[in-house]
Design a protein around this motif. Structure first.
Motif, short mmCIF file in Angstrom:
data_model
loop_
_atom_site.label_atom_id
_atom_site.label_comp_id
_atom_site.label_asym_id
_atom_site.label_seq_id
_atom_site.Cartn_x
_atom_site.Cartn_y
_atom_site.Cartn_z
N ALA A 95 -28.01 47.81 38.56
CA ALA A 95 -26.95 48.26 37.51
C ALA A 95 -26.92 46.99 36.80
N MET A 96 -26.47 45.94 37.64
CA MET A 96 -25.86 44.79 37.06
C MET A 96 -27.23 43.91 36.48
N THR A 147 -27.56 45.79 33.18
CA THR A 147 -26.37 45.38 32.14
C THR A 147 -26.71 44.16 31.53
N SER A 148 -27.24 42.91 32.46
CA SER A 148 -27.55 41.77 32.14
C SER A 148 -28.52 41.89 30.95
N LEU A 191 -26.74 43.37 27.82
CA LEU A 191 -25.90 42.22 27.09
C LEU A 191 -27.01 41.38 26.33
N ILE A 216 -15.55 45.38 29.41
CA ILE A 216 -16.27 46.62 29.12
C ILE A 216 -15.67 47.60 27.83
N TYR A 246 -16.88 46.62 24.56
CA TYR A 246 -18.25 46.92 24.21
C TYR A 246 -18.22 48.38 23.67
#
Length: 180
Positions: free
Chosen positions: A25-26, A29-30, A33, A168, A171
């Motif tokens: 998930a990270m 997410t990166s 982003l 968060i 966003y």
């Protein structure tokens, strides 16, 4: 139970099976982003070609995503070395700093372009985003003197959770800021 500083974010997810979900998930997410900041550059350039902050926004936004990726790679790897632990903390701190800088420059840019953007954005949400990033920066600056000391572990963990929640929320507010 975690927002109070009882544990860091990475401590809560570094064990099996949580890291099987959190780590990928990270990475996602990166990636998102990076796409966000590249798309933000395109949006700004539509209203003001080569705006004075656009390179800074892109640099700090993508740098934050890279720091998040590096942090995610090392998540769950246990090495009992002080230099390694310091490196992990510096990378996580860099993520937060770069995010706050990118978001602050973005808000400053949108405020400058407010008249050109007025039919596309909700000004009230832009003001909320400005207030949010201002509070996050002030709280971060106030917390800096406490970071080197180990007896403020609960404060640092609570700060980490709440800063991430604020980032968060920024966003999420972006979604509500743009008119359909």
């Amino acid at each position: 139970p975690y927002f109070d500083g009882g544990a860091s974010i990475s401590r809560t997810v570094r064990n099996y099976p949580l890291y099987l979900i959190f780590k990928p998930a990270m990475f996602i997410t990166s990636f998102l982003l990076i796409k966000y900041w590249l798309n933000t550059k395109k949006i700004i350039n539509k209203f003001y070609e080569n705006h004075r902050y656009v390179k800074k926004i892109l640099f700090f936004g993508i740098a934050s995503a890279i720091c998040l990726t590096i942090h995610s790679i090392f998540l769950g790897i246990k090495i009992d070395n002080d230099l390694y632990k310091l490196l992990r903390r510096v990378i996580l701190l860099s993520f937060i700093i770069f995010e706050l800088i990118a978001q602050a420059y973005l808000i400053a840019t949108y405020i400058e372009l407010k008249e050109k953007l007025k039919i596309y954005i909700n000004k009230k949400i832009l003001t909320i985003k400005k207030n949010l990033i201002t509070v996050l920066i002030i709280v971060s600056i106030i917390a800096i003197p406490f970071l080197p000391f180990s007896n403020f572990k609960f404060l640092k963990h609570a700060l980490e959770w709440n800063l991430f929640l604020g980032v968060i929320t920024f966003y999420l507010l972006t979604y509500f800021m743009w008119k359909k």
